[in-house]
Design an enzyme around this catalytic site. Structure first.
Site, PDB file in Angstrom:
ATOM      1  N   HIS A 162       3.036  -1.155   6.560  1.00  0.00           N
ATOM      2  CA  HIS A 162       2.694   0.267   6.731  1.00  0.00           C
ATOM      3  C   HIS A 162       1.864   0.497   7.995  1.00  0.00           C
ATOM      4  O   HIS A 162       1.242   1.550   8.155  1.00  0.00           O
ATOM      5  CB  HIS A 162       1.902   0.778   5.523  1.00  0.00           C
ATOM      6  CG  HIS A 162       2.553   0.536   4.209  1.00  0.00           C
ATOM      7  ND1 HIS A 162       3.796   1.041   3.910  1.00  0.00           N
ATOM      8  CD2 HIS A 162       2.160  -0.173   3.125  1.00  0.00           C
ATOM      9  CE1 HIS A 162       4.134   0.658   2.678  1.00  0.00           C
ATOM     10  NE2 HIS A 162       3.152  -0.083   2.192  1.00  0.00           N
ATOM     11  N   HIS A 173       7.676   2.600   0.173  1.00  0.00           N
ATOM     12  CA  HIS A 173       8.306   1.286  -0.012  1.00  0.00           C
ATOM     13  C   HIS A 173       9.799   1.444  -0.228  1.00  0.00           C
ATOM     14  O   HIS A 173      10.465   0.566  -0.752  1.00  0.00           O
ATOM     15  CB  HIS A 173       7.706   0.559  -1.224  1.00  0.00           C
ATOM     16  CG  HIS A 173       6.232   0.539  -1.213  1.00  0.00           C
ATOM     17  ND1 HIS A 173       5.475   1.488  -1.856  1.00  0.00           N
ATOM     18  CD2 HIS A 173       5.370  -0.299  -0.603  1.00  0.00           C
ATOM     19  CE1 HIS A 173       4.192   1.224  -1.642  1.00  0.00           C
ATOM     20  NE2 HIS A 173       4.101   0.162  -0.896  1.00  0.00           N
TER      21      HIS A 173
END
Lengths: 330, 330
Positions: free
Chosen positions: A57, A219
């Site tokens: 991320h 995700h």
């Protein structure tokens, strides 16, 4: 799978080697525990602010380590929670006696492991508080979550809490402010493409050439609906509308994050921001601050998310305070 | 083609609307001429530093407008040179009587149009100099170039020249320093995927699932060779070796840019930087400064480039000087 990696098993370790090589004057890297530590941590008397989670991320969280924001970021494997031992090591590395705040995105594994680490640290006499960020309005409960997922709002919580800690606030004060900021944040995202987790070796999901996934998680977990691609003017509305339906943003200044998921170029993110800005103006929402760029990504996924945080004077003051990290600097 | 756009014909205009909405306190946008202008330009007595080119490489150039770097960025259509009229408008907007430096990437259209604008401005009494950046070692001559292409080195030239202008150097001094910096820069890139120009609607080229294009240009123009994907350790060597073969980098401190092409996540860029850093150390090259991230992109292309600039004390001093833009800030 084509990636600039040596091996799926070394992606996180290799990136940390790169951070160590690139930023020796400002960051310390604990390779064993996969911690990115601010060069000035622990700082006597200052509350430690710690976050972390699965890797992939970036710049969240490692790119937000430095004076005015995080003391330590804990890196799990890609899209995998760090272990309690890693988080405990972060607490030990950063605590100066003034206590530590854990900022945790609301995923079951993260919440469990950060909580366990907090208990272990408390047993060692470290004063630990935690705030859970759950700002994604797309879905309640999901593949990895009980309740809402934590996404873009995390950046704002980390910035505001980090600045408050830097200014000398107590753990109770930093925690209350971080909680208030988390409570005031709402986000919604969409994907144009999937990403490929290195260890999996193939895309997490498939989208047709004319499809988007609305309400995507960071995700690649499913969102609200599959829809046809549309002009960004319409897509912006599909992101902003559910956010405004969830919370009244018309009665306070708002911090807006127009965030890329990793594979969407800046020229498109600014195009999206133009539409978001117009939509908010039409709805009577006053944008006080904004960020446009890649802040909470999902590897190379193409797509974007919009985050609104309803700010009070204290949040804006700490948002504006100086910050010196690789991902945010002013 | 899936993109966050309204229409292929409005991509640049929409992005400029977004920049205007996001940065009203620091940037002025001339929508008619597609100029991004620093809020403080023109500044009496200061040499104006101007760059520009085709859009699609953001944050280059618009993200580098602000105190300490560019006064104006001129935005062409995606991968298309701005017109002489646009560049002339930039010169008129930024010149305060102290003259202006044009920093031009070496593409035939850019060189021609910036040169013509310079002549038009000179006829109006504006003192204009220009420096051409041609740092890409991959190919001599190419689809759009006589001589080498201008790529990542442009960021370093813009930073150093912008800081020198900010410090009060004369046009002759800023130009000499920018030319020296351009002469000291070498770059090499690779692509894992193509990008899609909005107006074209389909990928510029095709790469098989296990192929890379080594020596790629920032418009998807062909490089040196098609090769099999390999571990990033090997790919880093294929970028660094031709750079070191082209210029001796062992006898001065070096500024290194590890640059993403747009679609490659930060976690991979740091992994690449780890390898580049190791390779340079093994070759006796001393890294003085570095940047890791997306700086000169090619829309959503996955891939990366490495730039080395052989620096002297003056370049390092101006590299380190404060800069306040959306793309670089310290």
């Amino acid at each position: 799978m084509k990636k600039l990696i040596n091996d799926p098993g070394t992606v996180v370790a290799d990136a940390l080697r790169g951070m160590a090589a690139a930023h020796p004057g400002t960051l310390k890297i604990d390779h064993a525990n996969r911690l990115v530590i601010s060069i000035d941590a622990p700082r006597p008397g200052k509350v430690a602010v710690i976050s972390g989670g699965g890797s992939g991320h970036e710049p969240l969280h490692s790119g937000f380590v430095g004076p005015g924001m995080l003391d330590v970021a804990v890196a799990g494997e890609v899209f995998t929670s760090p272990t309690p031992d890693q988080v405990l090591a972060a607490l030990q590395a950063a605590d100066s006696g003034a206590g530590a705040l854990l900022i945790v995105k609301n995923y079951t594994g993260d919440v469990m492991n950060f909580e366990m680490a907090g208990e272990l640290a408390a047993a060692e006499g470290i004063d630990v508080a935690s705030v859970i960020v759950a700002d994604d309005v797309a879905v309640t409960d999901s593949l990895y979550t009980a309740g809402r997922r934590g996404v873009g709002g995390t950046v704002v919580v980390e910035k505001v809490a980090g600045a408050a800690a830097q200014a000398g606030c107590t753990l109770a004060e930093v925690t209350a402010l971080a909680q208030r900021t988390a409570d005031a944040a709402r986000s919604m995202g969409l994907a144009l493409t999937s990403c490929t987790v290195p260890a999996a070796g193939r895309p997490t999901f498939d989208l047709a050439d004319d499809e988007i996934e609305l309400g995507i998680g960071i995700h690649g977990e499913p969102g609200r609906s599959r829809e046809q691609i549309a002009p960004v003017r319409e897509l912006a509305a599909r992101l902003v509308t559910p956010i405004l339906e969830d919370l009244d943003f018309t009665d306070a200044p708002v911090i807006v994050l127009c965030n890329g998921m990793g594979g969407t170029p800046l020229i498109e993110l600014y195009g999206l921001y133009a539409e978001v800005s117009d939509l908010l103006a039409a709805q009577g929402v006053q944008i006080a601050r904004n960020l446009v760029g890649n802040y909470v990504t999902s590897l190379e996924m193409a797509g974007a998310s919009v985050t609104l945080v309803k700010a009070d004077d204290e949040m804006l003051e700490y948002w504006d305070a100086p910050v010196s990290t690789t991902g945010l600097q002013w």
